[in-house]
Design a protein around this motif. Structure first.
Motif, mmCIF file in Angstrom:
data_model
loop_
_atom_site.group_PDB
_atom_site.id
_atom_site.type_symbol
_atom_site.label_atom_id
_atom_site.label_comp_id
_atom_site.label_asym_id
_atom_site.label_seq_id
_atom_site.Cartn_x
_atom_site.Cartn_y
_atom_site.Cartn_z
ATOM 1 N N SER A 108 0.829 -1.207 0.000
ATOM 2 C CA SER A 108 0.000 0.000 0.000
ATOM 3 C C SER A 108 0.865 1.259 0.000
ATOM 4 N N ALA A 109 1.929 1.249 0.823
ATOM 5 C CA ALA A 109 2.834 2.409 0.890
ATOM 6 C C ALA A 109 3.554 2.610 -0.436
ATOM 7 N N TYR A 110 4.000 1.519 -1.042
ATOM 8 C CA TYR A 110 4.702 1.624 -2.320
ATOM 9 C C TYR A 110 3.772 2.132 -3.430
ATOM 10 N N LEU B 6 3.078 9.218 -6.381
ATOM 11 C CA LEU B 6 3.686 10.510 -6.088
ATOM 12 C C LEU B 6 5.056 10.700 -6.738
ATOM 13 N N ALA B 7 5.554 9.678 -7.431
ATOM 14 C CA ALA B 7 6.883 9.776 -8.059
ATOM 15 C C ALA B 7 6.892 10.882 -9.114
ATOM 16 N N ASN C 94 11.390 4.106 -10.937
ATOM 17 C CA ASN C 94 12.144 2.842 -11.008
ATOM 18 C C ASN C 94 12.453 2.315 -9.616
ATOM 19 N N GLU C 95 12.777 3.242 -8.693
ATOM 20 C CA GLU C 95 13.100 2.817 -7.322
ATOM 21 C C GLU C 95 11.907 2.120 -6.670
ATOM 22 N N VAL C 96 10.752 2.719 -6.773
ATOM 23 C CA VAL C 96 9.589 2.146 -6.092
ATOM 24 C C VAL C 96 9.100 0.880 -6.799
ATOM 25 N N LEU C 97 9.240 0.825 -8.125
ATOM 26 C CA LEU C 97 8.862 -0.392 -8.840
ATOM 27 C C LEU C 97 9.769 -1.551 -8.465
ATOM 28 N N ALA C 98 11.058 -1.265 -8.317
ATOM 29 C CA ALA C 98 12.009 -2.295 -7.903
ATOM 30 C C ALA C 98 11.670 -2.797 -6.501
#
Length: 218
Positions: free
Chosen positions: A194-196, A202-203, A210-214
């Motif tokens: 949920s946080a991701y 918000l990216a 890319n950071e959050v997808l990883a």
């Protein structure tokens, strides 16, 4: 240094200058203290005019003449950081803590410097003590984020999550990604997802996305 960092340095130096003026007017300084106050004032003027070497010289003089005045110690530390002398700034911070005792401002500065020099375990310890000296709500945004990073790096996800609580539900990308990391390390996988998801929404840049997808894939 960034404009934000410069403005912070200038504000801190101005506070030192005003403290010195107040102390002089009220007869609160010894002869050495008066000389130290003048040196601090000279450092402020040098900072304002971007004369970094002169600012450093006068900040050192202020501490040499009145080492018991915390504001002068903080001024010197700030000027050292501005001059990209982080290792020496950290040494001065530790010396100030040793001489004057544990103080929230000094411990925050110590933790920030330790983190910027890559020593996250030391940063975690310093900032953890700072949280015990001052209520959480009194700390600034940078403190919460740096402490959360140090806590995550040293396997203290509960502390990282607690550090991010003051941001509430209207948090930004930086906060939600860290919340996701903390919840994941706490094995709350649904909460982490949920946080991701909120962080992904918000990216602002491809790098952030890319950071959050990883992190979600992991």
């Amino acid at each position: 240094p960034s404009n934000k960092r410069y403005k912070q340095l200038l504000n801190n130096a101005l506070a030192v200058r005003q403290l010195g003026i107040y102390a002089q007017r009220n007869g609160m300084l010894s002869s050495n203290g008066l000389l130290a106050s003048k040196a601090a004032n000279a450092a402020y003027n040098a900072i304002k005019n971007h004369h970094d070497a002169e600012a450093l010289y006068n900040a050192r003089q202020a501490v040499h003449l009145a080492p018991d005045i915390r504001a002068f110690r903080l001024l010197l530390i700030d000027v050292l950081v501005r001059n990209n002398m982080k290792t020496e700034a950290l040494a001065e911070t530790k010396k100030a803590v040793r001489d004057l005792g544990q103080n929230t401002e000094l411990l925050q500065q110590q933790g920030f410097l330790e983190a910027s020099l890559g020593d996250q375990p030391a940063a975690y310890k310093s900032l953890k003590v700072a949280t015990q000296l001052t209520p959480w709500a009194d700390h600034a945004r940078t403190f919460y984020l740096v402490f959360a990073d140090a806590a995550l790096a040293t396997k203290h996800p509960e502390d990282a999550f607690a550090a991010l609580e003051p941001f509430g539900a209207d948090a930004d990308y930086d906060v939600w990604t860290r919340r996701g990391h903390a919840l994941f390390d706490m094995k709350n996988y649904n909460g982490a997802e949920s946080a991701y998801c909120k962080a992904e929404y918000l990216a602002h840049t491809p790098e952030e996305l890319n950071e959050v997808l990883a992190a979600r894939i992991a």
